[in-house]
Structures are given as structure tokens and as C-alpha cells.
Enzyme design. Structure first.
Site, PDB file in Angstrom:
ATOM      1  CG  HIS A  54      92.629  95.345  52.965  1.00  0.00           C
ATOM      2  ND1 HIS A  54      91.702  94.343  52.805  1.00  0.00           N
ATOM      3  CD2 HIS A  54      92.184  96.369  52.201  1.00  0.00           C
ATOM      4  CE1 HIS A  54      90.742  94.739  51.981  1.00  0.00           C
ATOM      5  NE2 HIS A  54      91.013  95.975  51.610  1.00  0.00           N
ATOM      6  NE  ARG A  59      87.337  93.107  49.292  1.00  0.00           N
ATOM      7  CZ  ARG A  59      87.539  94.424  49.358  1.00  0.00           C
ATOM      8  NH1 ARG A  59      88.697  94.933  49.017  1.00  0.00           N
ATOM      9  NH2 ARG A  59      86.588  95.228  49.776  1.00  0.00           N
ATOM     10  CD  GLU A 101      92.742  91.146  53.660  1.00  0.00           C
ATOM     11  OE1 GLU A 101      92.119  92.062  54.218  1.00  0.00           O
ATOM     12  OE2 GLU A 101      93.001  91.147  52.457  1.00  0.00           O
TER      13      GLU A 101
HETATM   14  C1  DGY Z   1      87.309  98.821  50.104  1.00  0.00           C
HETATM   15  O1  DGY Z   1      86.848  99.953  50.261  1.00  0.00           O
HETATM   16  O2  DGY Z   1      86.662  97.920  49.558  1.00  0.00           O
HETATM   17  C2  DGY Z   1      88.641  98.576  50.674  1.00  0.00           C
HETATM   18  O3  DGY Z   1      89.272  97.483  50.101  1.00  0.00           O
HETATM   19  C3  DGY Z   1      88.522  98.367  52.157  1.00  0.00           C
HETATM   20  O4  DGY Z   1      87.882  97.149  52.391  1.00  0.00           O
END
Ligand code: DGY
Length: 325
Positions: free
Chosen positions: A285, A237, A266
Site C-alpha cells: 500500500h 482498495r 493489510e
Molecule cells: C489514500 O490516500 O487513500 C491512500 O490509499 C492511503 O490510504
């Protein structure tokens, strides 16, 4: 009477049909201003929610007095206030496992792209600037045989370790809450303190969840410990990193390059300094974004939600304390 489900992410026809067979479904296709207004209108009737990429805070959830379950189409659960959900006995589920290998693939794609300057050099070809053989100014760094440092040795960290150890002959070092003997045995991985790892790894890869403890874990002090040849990879993250400190470290040459799939905000702003740097590979992402994996995640989330609404314990219950037993 069928239960009411609010879906704030469009699913495949197959998964939509499974939900429609069991529930009254309100679909909110886009989370723009209009979509958010429709969500607020639908919440007072909702028994179940299914979606991703939306911060569901107490203010929104207070609009849903009958809510029983939320099925997140993600493994990360940083968009939810777990304590609050547990207090209200709302079952939160996620989609682990099905995305592990794909997300680790993304991590390795970033390792290779950042080390071998794939995007920068491919752009040079596309721009018509490939007019002689490459010289040292365009050389990259080897990946095979280099030290892979993984921060957060969960499922995705382990899948990354497997790729590094078995595929690229990389010594693996890792840092996590506790040592992982099975990973050490399978991939000859060695546990390090965070500061040791930052000083010793050629590739420093973040695969840990965002929590109060990990927020901004990697900042100015951490970058100062890295070496000028280090390559920094983030597939966890964005908020685990102090992005301003990362930009500064890249500017100052404290690290060689970065491969980033996640950002503090994001979508990443077009005017971010990160996008001005040739040694940054930035992706949107896309960790789990393949046809196969996104369908598997959707199926898993639908399974979880239908189980919860039928009074059964969902297979991927996150807040176990909310379960009635
Ligand atoms: C997750 O599954 O957490 C991915 O990063 C998509 O948000």
C-alpha cells in the site's frame, strides 16, 4: 484557550510545529494496543483528530463528545462512517489532488513490473540463477500499444490514462459512474460497460473508491470475463476485489498476472497464496508513499484541520452537509 488535537500519525517537524502553534496536541505515534488505549483516553478531550489508517467507528467517536473535525491524511475515506459524522456535524476532510500523480506512478510501476516480470527476474539475478540468455519461459508481455482498461475514472484514473496514452501509445478504455467527455477528448479514451471492459482490456486497472456499491465488485464472474493474457492491477482498495476469486483466477490461468498495492487485509499475511505466485507483484500500500507527496498530504491535512477548528470551511470537506450553512 487552545483547542485539543489528537494526532494519530506522526508528521514532519514543520507540520507538527504548525499544529503546536495553534492547538494542544496529543501525539499517538503507533496504533498498537498501547496507542489505542491512549487514543481512547484522549478522545474525551478532543476537538480535532488527524491521522490515517484507523477505522474510526461510532463506538470510538462516541468517546469524543466535543469533536468538531477529523482531517484524514488520505484521499480514501472508507475508514469513516460519513452518515454518522454528518449527523453529529463533525467535519471530515481528506487530501485529494496532492497524491494523484504519485499514485498513478505507482499504478504504472505495477503495470510495467507485472508485464515485464521485473520482480521475478530481478530475484533470479539476485539468487545467482542467471546463467544463460533468457528464453521464452522468461519472456514478459509488451506494455506499449496494448489496451489500458481503467475502472473508476476519477483523478487517479485520469492520470493513469494520461501515462498510458501519451507515454506508451496505449488505446484507453474506461468504465465509471458516468462518461467523462474531457478525458475522452484529451486521451482518446472510450467508455465501456464493465463487462465489455473486462473482456477487451489487456491491463485492467482499479482506481475506484471503496463504497457499499464497489465492495467485491470484482469477483468470480468478473475474472471469468477476463482473458488469459489480461493483467490485473489494483491501486484502489483491496475490498473492491474478492481476493479468494483473484487467487483462483491466477491459479486457473484465467489471467496472466497481477500487480497489487492493496489487499483485503493489510498488512498482507506472509502466508497468503498471493506471495507464492511468481506472476504476482505485491507492494505494501505504497501508492502515495514518496517523501514529497506524504509531506504535501500532511500539509493539506493540517490546513484542513486548522481551518475547521477556526470555524472556517476546510478546502477538502468531504461531508458538505455537515457544514453549518
Ligand atoms: C489514500 O490516500 O487513500 C491512500 O490509499 C492511503 O490510504
Amino acid at each position: 484557550m487552545k483547542k485539543q488535537v489528537v494526532l494519530y500519525k506522526k508528521l514532519s517537524p514543520l507540520q507538527m510545529a504548525r499544529l503546536h502553534a495553534q492547538a494542544e496536541v496529543t501525539l499517538i505515534e503507533r496504533l498498537d494496543a498501547d496507542g489505542l488505549a491512549r487514543l481512547r483516553d484522549a478522545l474525551p478531550r478532543a476537538h480535532g483528530l488527524l491521522g490515517a489508517s484507523l477505522k474510526l467507528d461510532a463506538e470510538l467517536l462516541d468517546l469524543a463528545p466535543d469533536l468538531e473535525a477529523i482531517a484524514s491524511v488520505s484521499v480514501g475515506v472508507d475508514n469513516y462512517d460519513i452518515e454518522y459524522l454528518t449527523e453529529r456535524r463533525i467535519l471530515l476532510s481528506n487530501t485529494p489532488d496532492v497524491l494523484t500523480e504519485t499514485t498513478a506512478d505507482t499504478g504504472f510501476a505495477l503495470i510495467l513490473a507485472a508485464a515485464r516480470r521485473v520482480v521475478e527476474l530481478a530475484n533470479m539475478v539476485r539468487a545467482g540463477s542467471w546463467n544463460r540468455n533468457l528464453g521464452p519461459a522468461h519472456f514478459g508481455s509488451d506494455v506499449h500499444g496494448k489496451t489500458l482498461g481503467i475502472i473508476g475514472m476519477g483523478r487517479i484514473g485520469e492520470a493513469l490514462a494520461q501515462r498510458g496514452h501519451c507515454g506508451f501509445g496505449m488505446p484507453v478504455i474506461y468504465h465509471s459512474n458516468s462518461p467523462k467527455p474531457a478525458v475522452e477528448q484529451r486521451f482518446n479514451a472510450q467508455y465501456r460497460s464493465l463487462s465489455e471492459l473486462l473482456q477487451q482490456a489487456d491491463f485492467i486497472c482499479l482506481t475506484l473508491p471503496l463504497t457499499a456499491e464497489t465492495e467485491r465488485l470484482i469477483g468470480t464472474e468478473a475474472f471469468a470475463l477476463m482473458r488469459p493474457q489480461s493483467i490485473f492491477i489494483n491501486i484502489s482498495r483491496g475490498k473492491v476485489v474478492d481476493e479468494a476469486a483473484l487467487i483462483e483466477a491466477l491459479r486457473a490461468g484465467q489471467i496472466r498476472a497481477a500487480g497489487l498495492d492493496v489487499f483485503e487485509r493489510e498488512p498482507l499475511n506472509y502466508d497468503s497464496p498471493l506471495l507464492q505466485m511468481d506472476n504476482v507483484v505485491a507492494t505494501p500500500h505504497m501508492g502515495s508513499a514518496t517523501h514529497e507527496t506524504r509531506e504535501a498530504m500532511a500539509r493539506c491535512a493540517v490546513d484542513n484541520l486548522l481551518a475547521a477548528l477556526a470555524g472556517e470551511r476546510p478546502a477538502n470537506l468531504v461531508n458538505r452537509a455537515a457544514w453549518k450553512d
